[in-house]
Design an enzyme around this catalytic site. Structure first.
Site, PDB file in Angstrom:
ATOM      1  N   SER A 129     -78.707-144.285   3.073  1.00  0.00           N
ATOM      2  CA  SER A 129     -77.311-144.112   3.476  1.00  0.00           C
ATOM      3  C   SER A 129     -77.222-143.110   4.606  1.00  0.00           C
ATOM      4  O   SER A 129     -78.049-142.190   4.708  1.00  0.00           O
ATOM      5  CB  SER A 129     -76.547-143.590   2.267  1.00  0.00           C
ATOM      6  OG  SER A 129     -75.297-143.076   2.655  1.00  0.00           O
ATOM      7  N   TYR A 154     -74.947-137.246  -5.036  1.00  0.00           N
ATOM      8  CA  TYR A 154     -75.309-138.605  -4.612  1.00  0.00           C
ATOM      9  C   TYR A 154     -76.103-138.557  -3.304  1.00  0.00           C
ATOM     10  O   TYR A 154     -77.180-139.149  -3.177  1.00  0.00           O
ATOM     11  CB  TYR A 154     -74.047-139.470  -4.425  1.00  0.00           C
ATOM     12  CG  TYR A 154     -74.331-140.768  -3.695  1.00  0.00           C
ATOM     13  CD1 TYR A 154     -74.970-141.815  -4.329  1.00  0.00           C
ATOM     14  CD2 TYR A 154     -73.975-140.933  -2.349  1.00  0.00           C
ATOM     15  CE1 TYR A 154     -75.259-143.008  -3.649  1.00  0.00           C
ATOM     16  CE2 TYR A 154     -74.251-142.111  -1.660  1.00  0.00           C
ATOM     17  CZ  TYR A 154     -74.889-143.146  -2.324  1.00  0.00           C
ATOM     18  OH  TYR A 154     -75.177-144.298  -1.646  1.00  0.00           O
ATOM     19  N   LYS A 158     -80.259-139.589  -2.251  1.00  0.00           N
ATOM     20  CA  LYS A 158     -80.775-140.448  -1.167  1.00  0.00           C
ATOM     21  C   LYS A 158     -81.790-139.673  -0.317  1.00  0.00           C
ATOM     22  O   LYS A 158     -82.798-140.217   0.111  1.00  0.00           O
ATOM     23  CB  LYS A 158     -79.632-140.971  -0.291  1.00  0.00           C
ATOM     24  CG  LYS A 158     -78.728-141.974  -1.007  1.00  0.00           C
ATOM     25  CD  LYS A 158     -79.422-143.284  -1.331  1.00  0.00           C
ATOM     26  CE  LYS A 158     -78.578-144.209  -2.173  1.00  0.00           C
ATOM     27  NZ  LYS A 158     -79.284-145.348  -2.739  1.00  0.00           N
TER      28      LYS A 158
END
Ligand code: NAD
Ligand code: UFG
Length: 342
Positions: A129, A154, A158
């Protein structure tokens, strides 16, 4: 030589995974879907069948369960490549449940890699992302921009996942990480699209639900940013373009003969679009009323980010084709379809 057409797609019952399954099938591959349905149901699997006329080869189970994965690898025969979409993805929820996010996103990745190693599968495509960049110093952002401290658990997962991939590839993996910018839209058939659980956090599902009368009004989070109209700027990419880049990344891996490989690509349109521009484009292209107000900034939001996608354009021979208008029209058609279905 592994000439199998089978591609293991984890998280294939979700938004991006299901659209990728459709494009894999139309390119002649045979996707094998693994999903625990923790953030989805069978709706998009049904959509895949309606679009392609093929019943999805679906296995319900958890990516953190190695014996389940081993069983899938063993019973399916040779797998050419694993596309790993399965992850928890709600930024806000990750702040409430950081341990669950790390457990799921890191645990799934490591267990899948471990099972691949045991089953002699080397090729891997990872859903990363643009959150890994934070607020980049220069935009459009290139793949070589440094990672800033992640704004959320989050985003941290990643960043850590990418680090894990960088560490493990020399032991015999061939890996491509795709850093998605903001995926939006739905399949042009209106048979598949985004299915947010509860109140949507993301802009486009909130826009379409408001237009459908499910939500009273949209709040635009901030109009005092240092951008042309004061609202945040993003790189919105149609989910079908995003699905297609996975097929291109797979072909890239198949072409490349190196025993080990790690490559990272930005996946965006290269165009920055502001939140207000998107809202006005939605109103103009659909002709639907969209009540909205300007509210305060949302904590943790990045002011502006958009991709320099030239590496993906050149090395993968891929380019985003759909316009913002297309994406919003398709998202709206899908929203109307869900509302009709009740
Ligand atoms: P999604 O929630 O629609 O799909 C993810 C799927 O994975 C769901 O069907 C869920 O049930 C499944 N899943 C989750 N944990 C699992 C586990 N342990 N075992 C098996 N299945 C599991 O999300 P999406 O939007 O399709 O996102 C796909 C990937 O792309 C994710 O890795 C996400 O982090 C990444 N990504 C998404 C966006 C976005 O805005 N949608 C942006 C950048 C990156
Ligand atoms: N926004 C509003 N009102 C809303 C929802 C969003 O104004 O009701 C604004 C946000 O403030 C932001 C922009 O719309 O400025 C986009 O917000 P989204 O929540 O749709 O997307 P983000 O850019 O915050 O993040 C998304 C995903 C992440 C992913 C990231 C990059 O949520 O998981 O894109 O791919 F990592």
């Amino acid at each position: 030589m592994n000439t199998s057409k089978k591609i293991l797609v984890t998280g294939g019952a979700g938004y991006i995974g299901s659209h990728t399954v459709v494009e894999l099938i139309s390119a002649g591959f045979e996707p094998v879907i693994v999903d625990n349905l923790s953030a989805s149901d069978t709706t998009l699997l049904e959509g895949i069948e309606k679009i392609t006329g093929k019943k999805p080869n679906f296995h319900k189970g958890d990516c953190r369960d190695k014996s389940f994965l081993n069983q899938v690898f063993k019973t399916q025969g040779p797998i050419q490549c694993v596309m790993h979409f399965a992850a928890s993805k709600a930024v806000g929820e990750s702040v409430e449940k950081p341990l669950e996010y790390h457990q799921n996103n890191l645990g799934s990745l490591m267990t899948v890699l471990d099972a691949m190693r045991e089953n002699q599968v080397t090729d891997f495509i990872f859903s990363s992302s643009c959150t890994v960049y934070g607020q980049p110093d220069t935009i459009p952002v290139t793949e070589s921009a440094p990672f800033k401290r992640a704004e959320s658990p989050y985003g941290a997962t990643k960043q850590i996942c990418e680090r894990i991939l960088e560490d493990v590839y020399p032991t015999g993996f061939r890996i491509v990480s795709l850093r998605y910018f903001n995926p939006i839209g739905a399949h042009p058939s209106a048979l598949m699209g985004e299915l947010p659980i509860g109140i949507p956090n993301n802009l486009v599902p909130y826009v379409t639900q408001t237009a459908a009368g499910v939500r009273k009004k949209l709040t635009v989070f901030g109009n005092d940013y240092n951008t042309p109209d004061g609202s945040c700027v993003r790189d919105f990419i149609h989910v079908v373009d995003l699905a297609l880049v996975h097929v291109k990344a797979l072909e890239y891996l198949l072409r490349d003969k190196h025993n080990r490989l790690y490559d990272v690509f930005n996946v965006g349109t290269g165009k920055g679009v502001s939140v207000l521009e998107l809202v006005n484009t939605f109103i103009r292209t659909t002709g639907v009323k969209l009540p909205f107000v300007i509210g305060p900034r949302r904590p943790g939001d990045i002011e502006k980010v958009y991709a320099d996608p030239s590496r993906a354009n050149e090395a993968l021979n891929w380019q985003a084709k759909y316009s913002l208008e297309d994406a919003l029209k398709h998202a709206w058609a899908w929203e109307q379809k869900i509302r009709k279905a009740g």
